[in-house]
Design a protein around this motif. Structure first.
Motif, PDB file in Angstrom:
ATOM      1  N   LYS A   1       0.863  -1.183   0.000  1.00  9.80           N
ATOM      2  CA  LYS A   1       0.000   0.000   0.000  1.00  9.80           C
ATOM      3  C   LYS A   1       0.899   1.232   0.000  1.00  9.80           C
ATOM      4  O   LYS A   1       1.886   1.296   0.736  1.00  9.80           O
ATOM      5  CB  LYS A   1      -0.850   0.044   1.269  1.00  9.80           C
ATOM      6  CG  LYS A   1      -1.915  -0.988   1.337  1.00  9.80           C
ATOM      7  CD  LYS A   1      -2.686  -0.840   2.642  1.00  9.80           C
ATOM      8  CE  LYS A   1      -3.672  -1.983   2.809  1.00  9.80           C
ATOM      9  NZ  LYS A   1      -4.293  -1.962   4.129  1.00  9.80           N
TER      10      LYS A   1
ATOM     11  N   ILE B   1       0.200   5.418   0.247  1.00  7.39           N
ATOM     12  CA  ILE B   1      -0.750   6.511   0.425  1.00  7.39           C
ATOM     13  C   ILE B   1      -0.038   7.828   0.170  1.00  7.39           C
ATOM     14  O   ILE B   1       1.026   8.086   0.743  1.00  7.39           O
ATOM     15  CB  ILE B   1      -1.333   6.509   1.862  1.00  7.39           C
ATOM     16  CG1 ILE B   1      -1.991   5.174   2.197  1.00  7.39           C
ATOM     17  CG2 ILE B   1      -2.274   7.685   2.076  1.00  7.39           C
ATOM     18  CD1 ILE B   1      -3.175   4.824   1.341  1.00  7.39           C
TER      19      ILE B   1
ATOM     20  N   ILE C   1      -6.309   9.879   8.494  1.00  6.30           N
ATOM     21  CA  ILE C   1      -6.157   8.578   7.846  1.00  6.30           C
ATOM     22  C   ILE C   1      -6.465   7.479   8.853  1.00  6.30           C
ATOM     23  O   ILE C   1      -5.779   7.363   9.870  1.00  6.30           O
ATOM     24  CB  ILE C   1      -4.727   8.392   7.294  1.00  6.30           C
ATOM     25  CG1 ILE C   1      -4.385   9.535   6.328  1.00  6.30           C
ATOM     26  CG2 ILE C   1      -4.580   7.036   6.613  1.00  6.30           C
ATOM     27  CD1 ILE C   1      -2.927   9.589   5.919  1.00  6.30           C
TER      28      ILE C   1
ATOM     29  N   MET D   1      -6.298   3.956   8.604  1.00  5.49           N
ATOM     30  CA  MET D   1      -5.885   2.741   7.908  1.00  5.49           C
ATOM     31  C   MET D   1      -4.778   2.090   8.744  1.00  5.49           C
ATOM     32  O   MET D   1      -3.670   2.621   8.815  1.00  5.49           O
ATOM     33  CB  MET D   1      -5.376   3.081   6.510  1.00  5.49           C
ATOM     34  CG  MET D   1      -5.065   1.856   5.668  1.00  5.49           C
ATOM     35  SD  MET D   1      -4.470   2.299   4.011  1.00  5.49           S
ATOM     36  CE  MET D   1      -5.879   3.135   3.326  1.00  5.49           C
TER      37      MET D   1
ATOM     38  N   ILE E   1      -0.044   1.233   8.343  1.00  5.88           N
ATOM     39  CA  ILE E   1       0.773   2.076   7.469  1.00  5.88           C
ATOM     40  C   ILE E   1       1.574   3.057   8.317  1.00  5.88           C
ATOM     41  O   ILE E   1       1.159   3.431   9.417  1.00  5.88           O
ATOM     42  CB  ILE E   1      -0.064   2.832   6.414  1.00  5.88           C
ATOM     43  CG1 ILE E   1      -1.084   3.768   7.076  1.00  5.88           C
ATOM     44  CG2 ILE E   1      -0.718   1.876   5.450  1.00  5.88           C
ATOM     45  CD1 ILE E   1      -1.716   4.744   6.120  1.00  5.88           C
TER      46      ILE E   1
ATOM     47  N   THR F   1       3.256   4.036   3.886  1.00  4.04           N
ATOM     48  CA  THR F   1       3.218   2.700   3.310  1.00  4.04           C
ATOM     49  C   THR F   1       3.196   1.637   4.395  1.00  4.04           C
ATOM     50  O   THR F   1       3.541   1.915   5.543  1.00  4.04           O
ATOM     51  CB  THR F   1       4.424   2.472   2.357  1.00  4.04           C
ATOM     52  OG1 THR F   1       4.308   1.194   1.748  1.00  4.04           O
ATOM     53  CG2 THR F   1       5.750   2.576   3.094  1.00  4.04           C
ATOM     54  N   ASP F   2       2.815   0.426   3.983  1.00  4.81           N
ATOM     55  CA  ASP F   2       2.860  -0.719   4.887  1.00  4.81           C
ATOM     56  C   ASP F   2       4.051  -1.623   4.557  1.00  4.81           C
ATOM     57  O   ASP F   2       4.223  -2.674   5.157  1.00  4.81           O
ATOM     58  CB  ASP F   2       1.553  -1.525   4.802  1.00  4.81           C
ATOM     59  CG  ASP F   2       1.305  -2.109   3.423  1.00  4.81           C
ATOM     60  OD1 ASP F   2       2.028  -1.764   2.456  1.00  4.81           O
ATOM     61  OD2 ASP F   2       0.369  -2.923   3.297  1.00  4.81           O
TER      62      ASP F   2
ATOM     63  N   TRP G   1       6.141  10.723  -7.423  1.00  5.90           N
ATOM     64  CA  TRP G   1       4.836  10.979  -6.816  1.00  5.90           C
ATOM     65  C   TRP G   1       4.646  12.466  -6.558  1.00  5.90           C
ATOM     66  O   TRP G   1       5.542  13.153  -6.072  1.00  5.90           O
ATOM     67  CB  TRP G   1       4.698  10.193  -5.515  1.00  5.90           C
ATOM     68  CG  TRP G   1       4.852   8.723  -5.743  1.00  5.90           C
ATOM     69  CD1 TRP G   1       3.993   7.895  -6.416  1.00  5.90           C
ATOM     70  CD2 TRP G   1       5.932   7.891  -5.323  1.00  5.90           C
ATOM     71  NE1 TRP G   1       4.471   6.610  -6.422  1.00  5.90           N
ATOM     72  CE2 TRP G   1       5.663   6.573  -5.761  1.00  5.90           C
ATOM     73  CE3 TRP G   1       7.110   8.127  -4.600  1.00  5.90           C
ATOM     74  CZ2 TRP G   1       6.523   5.522  -5.519  1.00  5.90           C
ATOM     75  CZ3 TRP G   1       7.966   7.077  -4.354  1.00  5.90           C
ATOM     76  CH2 TRP G   1       7.668   5.779  -4.813  1.00  5.90           C
TER      77      TRP G   1
ATOM     78  N   TRP H   1      -6.212  12.203   0.874  1.00  9.39           N
ATOM     79  CA  TRP H   1      -5.171  11.299   0.422  1.00  9.39           C
ATOM     80  C   TRP H   1      -5.660  10.439  -0.734  1.00  9.39           C
ATOM     81  O   TRP H   1      -6.841  10.349  -1.007  1.00  9.39           O
ATOM     82  CB  TRP H   1      -4.663  10.430   1.568  1.00  9.39           C
ATOM     83  CG  TRP H   1      -5.733   9.696   2.345  1.00  9.39           C
ATOM     84  CD1 TRP H   1      -6.438  10.166   3.400  1.00  9.39           C
ATOM     85  CD2 TRP H   1      -6.212   8.374   2.108  1.00  9.39           C
ATOM     86  NE1 TRP H   1      -7.318   9.206   3.843  1.00  9.39           N
ATOM     87  CE2 TRP H   1      -7.188   8.089   3.083  1.00  9.39           C
ATOM     88  CE3 TRP H   1      -5.889   7.378   1.181  1.00  9.39           C
ATOM     89  CZ2 TRP H   1      -7.869   6.869   3.138  1.00  9.39           C
ATOM     90  CZ3 TRP H   1      -6.557   6.159   1.252  1.00  9.39           C
ATOM     91  CH2 TRP H   1      -7.524   5.929   2.226  1.00  9.39           C
ATOM     92  N   LYS H   2      -4.679   9.839  -1.390  1.00  2.00           N
ATOM     93  CA  LYS H   2      -4.952   8.976  -2.533  1.00  2.00           C
ATOM     94  C   LYS H   2      -4.140   7.695  -2.352  1.00  2.00           C
ATOM     95  O   LYS H   2      -2.972   7.741  -1.969  1.00  2.00           O
ATOM     96  CB  LYS H   2      -4.543   9.711  -3.817  1.00  2.00           C
ATOM     97  CG  LYS H   2      -4.733   8.922  -5.087  1.00  2.00           C
ATOM     98  CD  LYS H   2      -4.636   9.761  -6.347  1.00  2.00           C
ATOM     99  CE  LYS H   2      -3.351  10.488  -6.546  1.00  2.00           C
ATOM    100  NZ  LYS H   2      -3.219  11.130  -7.860  1.00  2.00           N
ATOM    101  N   HIS H   3      -4.773   6.554  -2.629  1.00  2.00           N
ATOM    102  CA  HIS H   3      -4.105   5.253  -2.561  1.00  2.00           C
ATOM    103  C   HIS H   3      -3.538   4.906  -3.933  1.00  2.00           C
ATOM    104  O   HIS H   3      -4.250   4.960  -4.923  1.00  2.00           O
ATOM    105  CB  HIS H   3      -5.121   4.190  -2.104  1.00  2.00           C
ATOM    106  CG  HIS H   3      -4.547   2.832  -1.967  1.00  2.00           C
ATOM    107  ND1 HIS H   3      -4.966   1.785  -2.724  1.00  2.00           N
ATOM    108  CD2 HIS H   3      -3.564   2.346  -1.167  1.00  2.00           C
ATOM    109  CE1 HIS H   3      -4.284   0.694  -2.400  1.00  2.00           C
ATOM    110  NE2 HIS H   3      -3.424   1.018  -1.458  1.00  2.00           N
TER     111      HIS H   3
ATOM    112  N   LYS I   1      -1.522   1.975  -6.208  1.00  2.00           N
ATOM    113  CA  LYS I   1      -1.170   0.552  -6.244  1.00  2.00           C
ATOM    114  C   LYS I   1       0.274   0.409  -6.702  1.00  2.00           C
ATOM    115  O   LYS I   1       0.666   0.948  -7.722  1.00  2.00           O
ATOM    116  CB  LYS I   1      -2.107  -0.205  -7.166  1.00  2.00           C
ATOM    117  CG  LYS I   1      -3.518  -0.205  -6.618  1.00  2.00           C
ATOM    118  CD  LYS I   1      -4.437  -1.052  -7.439  1.00  2.00           C
ATOM    119  CE  LYS I   1      -5.832  -0.946  -6.815  1.00  2.00           C
ATOM    120  NZ  LYS I   1      -6.779  -1.842  -7.370  1.00  2.00           N
TER     121      LYS I   1
END
Length: 182
Positions: free
Chosen positions: A3, A5, A33, A35, A38, A55-56, A167, A177-179, A181
């Protein structure tokens, strides 16, 4: 799959999920956030705005934040004073700071960017001019951009990170935020 973000961190928000040891309540990433698992890849000071990656994936986090990978970070910087060719040349050659010489940067004067309003607004002084520069560095020392511009005679008024490597902040409003891939 990792992931990633892309978060547009507002002014005044800490680049961490908790705020320990403060007597006043300060906003953190957890206010924006929700989630689990992360973590920020690098940091952005509380008084700075803009792109923060989370990130994770531990390897990705290291690749983004470790200076040995020299990932370029681009900032829009509102400075006090006029950015002369001499001041920009100093930034491009590298600046001697208390913790040593910085690597050369890419610096240029830019027109004022079309940005969101900051809360609180940047102080305005009729008798002191200001201007905007774009500054790209490949290091990540503590408060490096602010220290570099000050050493070049251009104290920072507003600092927005707009890109880290490939990015960017494009299409991401403050506090959202935007995820991506990976």
């Amino acid at each position: 799959m990792a992931k990633l973000i892309l978060f547009n961190k507002p002014y005044g928000v800490l680049s961490q999920f908790t705020d320990r040891g403060s007597e006043t309540v300060r906003e953190t990433l957890s206010d924006y956030i929700a989630m689990p698992g992360i973590y920020p890849a690098g940091r952005l000071d509380r008084d700075s705005e803009g792109l923060l990656l989370l990130t994770d994936d531990g390897r990705l986090q290291s690749r983004i934040s470790d200076p040995k990978y020299k990932l370029p970070k681009t900032y829009l910087v509102q400075v006090e004073g006029e950015a002369t060719d001499t001041a920009l040349a100093k930034l491009e050659q590298g600046i001697l700071l208390k913790d040593g010489m910085t690597a050369p940067a890419k610096a240029q004067r830019i027109d004022p960017p079309d940005l969101w309003e900051r809360d609180p607004p940047v102080r305005f002084r009729k008798t002191v001019p200001d201007c905007w520069i774009s500054l790209t560095i490949r290091e990540g020392r503590n408060r490096q951009v602010r220290r570099m511009t000050a050493a070049a005679g251009l104290p920072t008024l507003r600092l927005i990170r707009c890109a880290i490597g490939e990015w960017t902040l494009d299409g991401i409003d403050p506090g959202t935020w935007k995820h991506i891939k990976i």
